[in-house]
Structures are given as C-alpha cells and as structure tokens.
Design an enzyme around this catalytic site. Structure first.
Site, PDB file in Angstrom:
ATOM      1  N   LYS A 195      -5.600  51.006 -29.854  1.00 24.59           N
ATOM      2  CA  LYS A 195      -5.581  50.726 -31.059  1.00 24.59           C
ATOM      3  C   LYS A 195      -7.517  50.164 -30.308  1.00 24.59           C
ATOM      4  CE  LYS A 195      -6.430  46.297 -33.917  1.00 24.59           C
ATOM      5  NZ  LYS A 195      -5.012  44.887 -34.074  1.00 24.59           N
ATOM      6  N   ARG A 205     -10.214  41.574 -42.069  1.00 22.31           N
ATOM      7  CA  ARG A 205     -10.323  40.109 -41.941  1.00 22.31           C
ATOM      8  C   ARG A 205     -10.190  39.263 -42.807  1.00 22.31           C
ATOM      9  NH1 ARG A 205     -13.460  41.904 -36.626  1.00 22.31           N
ATOM     10  NH2 ARG A 205     -11.519  42.836 -35.201  1.00 22.31           N
ATOM     11  N   ARG A 217     -13.886  41.358 -30.615  1.00 22.83           N
ATOM     12  CA  ARG A 217     -12.301  41.619 -29.876  1.00 22.83           C
ATOM     13  C   ARG A 217     -12.138  42.896 -28.693  1.00 22.83           C
ATOM     14  NH1 ARG A 217      -9.897  38.674 -33.777  1.00 22.83           N
ATOM     15  NH2 ARG A 217      -9.735  39.003 -35.659  1.00 22.83           N
ATOM     16  N   LYS A 248      -5.387  54.077 -34.015  1.00 25.78           N
ATOM     17  CA  LYS A 248      -5.791  53.183 -35.364  1.00 25.78           C
ATOM     18  C   LYS A 248      -6.624  52.940 -35.076  1.00 25.78           C
ATOM     19  CE  LYS A 248      -5.234  48.070 -36.735  1.00 25.78           C
ATOM     20  NZ  LYS A 248      -4.942  46.518 -36.678  1.00 25.78           N
ATOM     21  N   SER A 274      -7.507  49.303 -43.202  1.00 27.87           N
ATOM     22  CA  SER A 274      -8.461  48.437 -44.323  1.00 27.87           C
ATOM     23  C   SER A 274      -9.585  49.181 -44.485  1.00 27.87           C
ATOM     24  CB  SER A 274      -8.535  47.135 -43.963  1.00 27.87           C
ATOM     25  OG  SER A 274      -9.286  46.603 -43.351  1.00 27.87           O
TER      26      SER A 274
HETATM   27  C1  PBG Z   1      -4.375  42.483 -35.999  1.00 33.61           C
HETATM   28  C2  PBG Z   1      -4.532  42.858 -36.868  1.00 33.61           C
HETATM   29  C3  PBG Z   1      -5.891  43.655 -37.161  1.00 33.61           C
HETATM   30  C4  PBG Z   1      -4.728  45.073 -38.521  1.00 33.61           C
HETATM   31  C5  PBG Z   1      -4.157  45.040 -38.126  1.00 33.61           C
HETATM   32  N1  PBG Z   1      -3.655  44.144 -36.929  1.00 33.61           N
HETATM   33  C6  PBG Z   1      -7.232  43.252 -36.873  1.00 33.61           C
HETATM   34  C7  PBG Z   1      -8.170  43.295 -36.002  1.00 33.61           C
HETATM   35  O1  PBG Z   1      -6.951  43.483 -35.045  1.00 33.61           O
HETATM   36  O2  PBG Z   1      -9.079  42.612 -36.695  1.00 33.61           O
HETATM   37  C8  PBG Z   1      -6.222  45.234 -38.914  1.00 33.61           C
HETATM   38  C9  PBG Z   1      -6.000  46.813 -39.716  1.00 33.61           C
HETATM   39  C10 PBG Z   1      -6.741  47.288 -41.137  1.00 33.61           C
HETATM   40  O3  PBG Z   1      -7.720  46.880 -40.817  1.00 33.61           O
HETATM   41  O4  PBG Z   1      -6.628  47.032 -41.564  1.00 33.61           O
HETATM   42  N2  PBG Z   1      -3.286  41.237 -35.839  1.00 33.61           N
END
Ligand code: PBG
Length: 323
Positions: A195, A205, A217, A248, A274
């Site tokens: 990730k 977010r 992060r 991801k 997203s």
């Molecule tokens: C963290 C999480 C995130 C996403 C899925 N699980 C956001 C992040 O790491 O800031 C992002 C998924 C997306 O952008 O569709 N719980």
C-alpha cells in the site's frame, strides 16, 4: 513471422474474431464494492468528490447490498465512520461499533454476499492516523494490540474476511494468531500488503472523514518509487499468514501487480482507489471521456496486469454492463 505472410489484422476484422482471441475477460466474479457506513437511519450522504457514491446508514446499506448481490457481485468491503472519534479509535473495536452493527444487520438480511471489513484506525481516531500516536508518529507495536482487538471484534460480528490496511509491521501475524486462538481459524485475511503513500486517496478521505490532522502517512505507507520493497512486503505478509495480498492503488502500480503475481502465484487483489474513480468520473462529466469505455478499459487493464480481484467503486456499474 514476416509481412506479408503474417498479417495480425486478419483476426481483428470483426467482433467474432476478436472474441475468439481475447486474452483477458473481465467478469462480475472479479469485483468487490467498497461501502462507507455511517450512524443513523435513512441516511444517504453523497460524497461530492465521488459522484455516484454516498455514505450510507446501516438500513440503506442493507438495501444497497441486496442490489449488489443481485447483480452477482461476490462481496463488499465495509468502511465505518463512527459518531465518536478518540485518540485510540475505540469505536473500531467496540462490539457495538458502527461496523459491528452493520455486519450483524447485513449477515442477517443479505445472505449470500461476502462481508469484508477494512481493519484500520484512521476513520476512528480524532487525529486521523492509522494507529496510536507516540510523539509525532504512529507507534507500531502498540497499534498491533488494537488491530488485533478490531479484527476479532469484526469476526465476532460476522465478517467473512478481514482486510488490514494500516501498514504496521507484523500485523498479519498478530491478527492471524488472535483469530486462530479466538475460534476463527477459517477466517481469511486479505492483506493490504503493498500500500503506497498515494495522492490518489484524496477523495476517500472526504468519504471516510479520515484526513490526518498533522503530518502524513509516509512513515508507514510505502514510498511510490519502490518495487523491490513491495515484493518484500508481500513476502512478509504471506509468511505471516495472508491468504490474499493486495496492491494499492492499481493503475499507477500495474507493474507491481504483475511482479507480485509472477513471483508468488498467490491470489492478488488490486484496489482501484477513490482518485482513480474520481478522475474518470470528472472527465466524463465534462464530456471529455466516454465513461463506460474507459471504466472497462481500466478494469480490464488491472486484470490483464495479474489481479484476480478488483476493489472498485465502479463495481456496480461494471456488473451492469457485464451481465
Ligand atoms: C485506510 C484506507 C485508505 C483507503 C483504504 N483504506 C486511505 C488511506 O490510507 O489514507 C483508500 C481507498 C481509496 O482511496 O479509495 N483505512
């Protein structure tokens, strides 16, 4: 293999030839739909940066999940947005928390749909980080303890698979051990293994109300230029007991998907996140792209790269076209 003896265009001249030699076939079997669950009832709260997607209360999620199941989609992944956020994200492991309530309702009212849960803390903490803060950073080992509690609580409430997305070191092993000793040895783990710290999570977010209140992060999510490190992350998660590994985001990381698939031969999930969704939606709303066409092209490309399953906000739209 020389022109004019070989003419690749011969097999492109009509759709039936093209169907016969098509190498990658996207199917409804490949899709997982993410859902954002909020407290209350009869709440459908559209997310402005993700046209077509809304936060849903549990009753509305039940209706939505029936429609998703009836389209033939195998499963959903649930994200919870609690009423109350605190420093340790305690709603995440409360047996009466938002996700736990959603799981019980969906389990009872929508049989035949896999219920996966995102296991993380950024939606539940008042500071918006994915774990317990010590100083200015997330404390890895303290966070493992609450990730374990969250996973077991989801399992007790009826989750069919847990998906840790926090990127703490050692979390897959810790969660596997706890699930086994709490009576859930058969519950699989979908690990968000590679990730990346991505700008493409921006719209999420807003949807999950999980923007970090300070910093970012990058001390726990991966640095986008790194591929070898992604393979090491996947290797660790498999060694710790991951059943499915995830890459991801998807589209800027197709090389990682391919390398993970080739190297490990494990089930691979890709998260079409997203921002990848919103870019296509925004361009389509402007009339700049043909939405259905680029949606199918993007999803097919992710599958061609080696993904066995795709978490995507397009799941319903794609399923309708694939029927
Ligand atoms: C963290 C999480 C995130 C996403 C899925 N699980 C956001 C992040 O790491 O800031 C992002 C998924 C997306 O952008 O569709 N719980």
């Amino acid at each position: 293999m020389r022109f004019p003896i070989t003419r690749p265009r011969r097999l492109r001249q009509n759709e039936n030839f093209r169907r016969l030699i098509r190498e990658t076939k996207l199917s409804v079997d490949d899709l997982i739909m993410p859902l954002f669950i909020v407290p209350g009832s009869r709440v459908t709260n559209p997310i402005s940066s993700m046209p077509g997607i809304a936060q849903l209360s549990v009753d509305r999620a039940v209706e939505e999940c029936k429609a998703i199941r009836d389209l033939g989609i195998p499963g959903v992944i649930l994200f919870g947005i609690p009423d109350h956020k605190d420093a340790v994200g305690s709603d995440a492991y409360n047996d009466d928390g938002i996700i736990q309530r959603a799981l019980r309702a969906l389990k009872e009212q929508v049989p035949g749909l896999l219920l996966m849960t995102d296991v993380c803390f950024c939606e539940y903490t008042d500071h918006g980080h994915c774990g317990i803060i010590k100083g200015q950073d997330v404390d890895n080992d303290a966070t493992l303890e609450i990730l374990v509690k969250e996973s077991v609580s989801h399992a007790r409430a009826g989750a069919d698979m847990v998906a840790p997305s926090d990127m703490m070191d050692g979390r897959i092993g810790a969660i596997r051990e706890a699930l086994d000793s709490e009576g859930f040895p058969h519950l699989p783990i979908l690990a968000y293994s590679a990730k990346f710290a991505s700008g493409f999570y921006g719209p999420f977010r807003e949807a999950a109300e999980s923007t970090p209140q300070f910093g970012d992060r990058r001390s726990y999510q991966m640095d986008p230029p790194n591929a070898e490190e992604a393979l090491r992350e996947v290797e660790l998660d498999i060694a710790e007991g991951a059943d499915i590994v995830m890459v991801k985001p998807a589209l800027p990381y197709l090389d990682i998907i391919r390398r993970v698939k080739d190297k490990f031969g494990y089930p691979v999930a890709a998260y079409n996140v997203s921002g990848e969704y919103s870019m296509i939606k925004a361009a389509a709303l402007n009339g700049w792209l043909d939405e259905q066409r680029v949606m199918m092209e993007a999803l097919t490309g992710i599958k061609r790269a080696g993904a066995d399953m795709i978490l995507t906000y397009f799941a319903k739209d794609a399923a309708k076209l694939l029927r």
